[in-house]
Structure formats: C-alpha cells, structure tokens
Scaffold this motif. Structure first.
Motif, PDB file in Angstrom:
ATOM      1  N   LEU A 157       0.666  14.474  10.948  1.00  0.00           N
ATOM      2  CA  LEU A 157      -0.309  13.396  11.053  1.00  0.00           C
ATOM      3  C   LEU A 157      -0.036  12.293  10.032  1.00  0.00           C
ATOM      4  O   LEU A 157       0.233  12.554   8.867  1.00  0.00           O
ATOM      5  CB  LEU A 157      -1.716  13.955  10.815  1.00  0.00           C
ATOM      6  CG  LEU A 157      -2.869  12.937  10.730  1.00  0.00           C
ATOM      7  CD1 LEU A 157      -3.078  12.254  12.074  1.00  0.00           C
ATOM      8  CD2 LEU A 157      -4.147  13.624  10.269  1.00  0.00           C
ATOM      9  N   LEU A 158      -0.109  11.054  10.515  1.00  0.00           N
ATOM     10  CA  LEU A 158      -0.163   9.893   9.627  1.00  0.00           C
ATOM     11  C   LEU A 158      -1.587   9.362   9.695  1.00  0.00           C
ATOM     12  O   LEU A 158      -2.060   8.968  10.763  1.00  0.00           O
ATOM     13  CB  LEU A 158       0.816   8.804  10.074  1.00  0.00           C
ATOM     14  CG  LEU A 158       0.645   7.445   9.374  1.00  0.00           C
ATOM     15  CD1 LEU A 158       0.962   7.558   7.894  1.00  0.00           C
ATOM     16  CD2 LEU A 158       1.492   6.378  10.041  1.00  0.00           C
ATOM     17  N   ARG A 159      -2.270   9.358   8.565  1.00  0.00           N
ATOM     18  CA  ARG A 159      -3.648   8.875   8.513  1.00  0.00           C
ATOM     19  C   ARG A 159      -3.678   7.589   7.712  1.00  0.00           C
ATOM     20  O   ARG A 159      -3.238   7.554   6.561  1.00  0.00           O
ATOM     21  CB  ARG A 159      -4.555   9.925   7.872  1.00  0.00           C
ATOM     22  CG  ARG A 159      -6.037   9.636   8.038  1.00  0.00           C
ATOM     23  CD  ARG A 159      -6.856  10.827   7.592  1.00  0.00           C
ATOM     24  NE  ARG A 159      -8.220  10.750   8.081  1.00  0.00           N
ATOM     25  CZ  ARG A 159      -9.123  11.704   7.873  1.00  0.00           C
ATOM     26  NH1 ARG A 159      -8.805  12.787   7.201  1.00  0.00           N
ATOM     27  NH2 ARG A 159     -10.349  11.569   8.359  1.00  0.00           N
ATOM     28  N   VAL A 160      -4.186   6.534   8.311  1.00  0.00           N
ATOM     29  CA  VAL A 160      -4.247   5.229   7.670  1.00  0.00           C
ATOM     30  C   VAL A 160      -5.716   4.844   7.517  1.00  0.00           C
ATOM     31  O   VAL A 160      -6.454   4.758   8.503  1.00  0.00           O
ATOM     32  CB  VAL A 160      -3.514   4.161   8.503  1.00  0.00           C
ATOM     33  CG1 VAL A 160      -3.569   2.807   7.804  1.00  0.00           C
ATOM     34  CG2 VAL A 160      -2.066   4.573   8.756  1.00  0.00           C
ATOM     35  N   VAL A 161      -6.141   4.618   6.281  1.00  0.00           N
ATOM     36  CA  VAL A 161      -7.519   4.232   5.996  1.00  0.00           C
ATOM     37  C   VAL A 161      -7.491   2.897   5.258  1.00  0.00           C
ATOM     38  O   VAL A 161      -6.788   2.744   4.261  1.00  0.00           O
ATOM     39  CB  VAL A 161      -8.238   5.281   5.125  1.00  0.00           C
ATOM     40  CG1 VAL A 161      -9.676   4.836   4.834  1.00  0.00           C
ATOM     41  CG2 VAL A 161      -8.215   6.647   5.795  1.00  0.00           C
ATOM     42  N   VAL A 162      -8.246   1.938   5.765  1.00  0.00           N
ATOM     43  CA  VAL A 162      -8.375   0.631   5.115  1.00  0.00           C
ATOM     44  C   VAL A 162      -9.809   0.473   4.647  1.00  0.00           C
ATOM     45  O   VAL A 162     -10.747   0.599   5.443  1.00  0.00           O
ATOM     46  CB  VAL A 162      -7.995  -0.520   6.070  1.00  0.00           C
ATOM     47  CG1 VAL A 162      -8.260  -1.869   5.405  1.00  0.00           C
ATOM     48  CG2 VAL A 162      -6.532  -0.410   6.488  1.00  0.00           C
ATOM     49  N   GLY A 163      -9.975   0.217   3.357  1.00  0.00           N
ATOM     50  CA  GLY A 163     -11.296  -0.042   2.800  1.00  0.00           C
ATOM     51  C   GLY A 163     -11.421  -1.527   2.500  1.00  0.00           C
ATOM     52  O   GLY A 163     -10.580  -2.084   1.792  1.00  0.00           O
TER      53      GLY A 163
END
Length: 288
Positions: free
Chosen positions: A27-33
């Motif tokens: 899994l590649l998990r990308v989170v933008v805050g």
C-alpha cells in the motif's frame, strides 16, 4: 499496489489504526493536511515520510517531539506511535509506503526491512516538488508509478549517506550491520529531539541494548564522534534554529537548548558557527 489518498482540511482528523500492518506492504498511503489543526494519529502500519510544505508541523513520534519546518523531512519507522498536527495555515504531506510497494519501485536489490531508516533529513526544493507531484497524481486516482519511482529514487539518494556508517557497524552480514545501525540511529534521533533535556549515557546504552562502555565504543567507531560530541552538536543546532526563529533572549536560548553554562555556550557557538549568538541574531534582523 494499492494507493489510498486522503485530504484533511481545517480540524480534520485521521486515525491510522492500531498498526497491525495488514495489507500495508503493498500500500501507498498519501495524506495531505491543509489548514489549522489537522491531526493524523495512530501507529504507523508502514514506514512514513512526513514533509511540511508550509507552516509548522508539530509531531510526536513515540517519546520524541519535533517541530518540522519547510525544508525538513522526517522518516518514521513502521510500528511507531505518531501524532502529527498542522499549526496555523500549515500544508504538509505524509507518505506511508509499505515495503512491497517500495521494492517494486526501487528494484529487487533493496535491503531487508526496514527499507527506510528513521531520520531527520533536509528536503530540497526538488524533493518537495517530487512529493507534491506524487500527492497530485494520487489525488486524481491515477497510477502513481512514475511519481512514486521519482520519490523512491530521491529518498534512496538521501539515505545512501548512511551506507558508510552501516559498513562500520559490527556484524558478519549486511542484515546484522543494518540492525546495529538502526539501534544506534534511534539513539541519535532521541538526541536530536530531546537534546535540551538532561540525557545520560546509561539511558542511551539501554536504548541501544549495550553496556555503557560497549555503547560508547561502538557509537564512536561507527560515527567517528563520541555520543557527548553528537549531543553537544544537536544542542548547538537547536540554539542556532531558535536564534533565527524565535524572539527568546540569548541567555534563554542557551538554557532551553540544554546549556547550563552561558559562557560555555558562547564559546561553543562561536567555535561551531564562526559567529557569536548575538551576532547571528543581528545578522538575521538586518536581512529581514
């Protein structure tokens, strides 16, 4: 390889879960805050890379506390408890990349776990642009193969600086030497995050699973510096940063950086940076 994308707006929250790692390898998990008070917390199911792009990112990583600024990048190892909070109009990206996804992009010659070693790195403008592109592609649900490959290449280049240290670690195999380096690197990370506290060699040795004498000998052999010298360097870097980024009096900067003796701080600072602490502050004011 699966890609998950999430965007947190003002006050948004994301729970990473309990960290059992199920399915995380591919899994590649990308989170933008984006915005004030965005919170990401939980146990990292895969190695995570946190990159602030604007404002401040306040991060608790286990017992370590960091304030990350643009131009910095932090690697958090798998299984670590983290809490990331954006301050002000912060914009930041967190990338969780499982070992399987990482190896697919980096090639079959990648080392055994962990594929990323925990560390605070400088993040160049080019690297931050790579991170932005990866987040942009992931946000549109497109295949991020090229963007991810570029990011992996940039991170591999950053962490290649560890190879000479790993080679100097005791161990008959590459895996054993890498394991020793990971233990020592965890100690360095604690030094960097907590250099202002009253830290001792006995505590560092326990953290690395060594006796104090064995720890000093191994640490010095690998890094070419004693633990005390590295700790003083971290304190001086903290003081340099505070002088540039805060309005604290020089005496207070010395104290909150872990120096009890103001005169010793002044001598060490001038020797390290070639300018006095007050001179650096005046230089910053003149440039503002």
């Amino acid at each position: 390889m699966r890609i998950e994308y999430e965007r947190l707006a003002n006050g948004g929250r994301l729970d990473l879960g309990g960290g059992d790692g199920a399915g995380a390898s591919s899994l590649l998990r990308v989170v933008v805050g984006a915005g004030r008070g965005c919170v990401m917390q939980g146990t990292a199911p895969a190695a995570m890379v946190l990159v602030p792009l604007r404002g401040r990112l306040q991060l608790a990583e286990g017992d370590n506390l960091h304030t990350l600024l643009p131009g910095e990048l932090l690697v958090v190892e798998q299984g670590q408890r983290v809490q990331a909070i954006g301050r002000g109009a912060a914009l930041w990206v967190a990338l969780g990349c499982g070992s399987g996804a990482w190896r697919r992009c980096a090639g079959a010659d990648m080392p055994s776990d962990p594929v990323l070693l925990p560390a605070l790195h400088p993040a160049s403008r080019a690297l931050r642009s790579t991170v932005i592109e990866l987040a942009r592609v992931a946000s549109h649900g497109n295949a991020a193969t090229l963007a991810l490959a570029n990011f992996v290449a940039a991170m591999t280049e950053l962490q290649a600086g560890f190879e000479p240290f790993i080679e100097r670690c005791p161990g008959r195999t590459a895996s054993q030497r890498r394991s020793v380096f990971l233990r020592l690197q965890r100690v360095r990370n604690v030094m960097a995050a907590n250099c202002h506290l009253d830290l001792d060699i006995a505590g560092f040795a326990r953290m690395a699973s060594y006796s104090p004498c064995h720890f000093i000998r191994t640490f010095s052999s690998v890094f070419g510096e004693t633990p005390h010298a590295v700790l003083v360097e971290q304190r001086l870097r903290r003081a340099h940063r505070l002088i540039n980024a805060s309005a604290l009096a020089i005496t207070e900067v010395a104290r909150v950086s872990g120096f009890e003796d103001r005169c010793a701080f002044a001598r060490s600072f001038k020797r390290r940076f070639g300018i006095t602490a007050s001179g650096l502050r005046e230089q910053g004011r003149a440039a503002a």
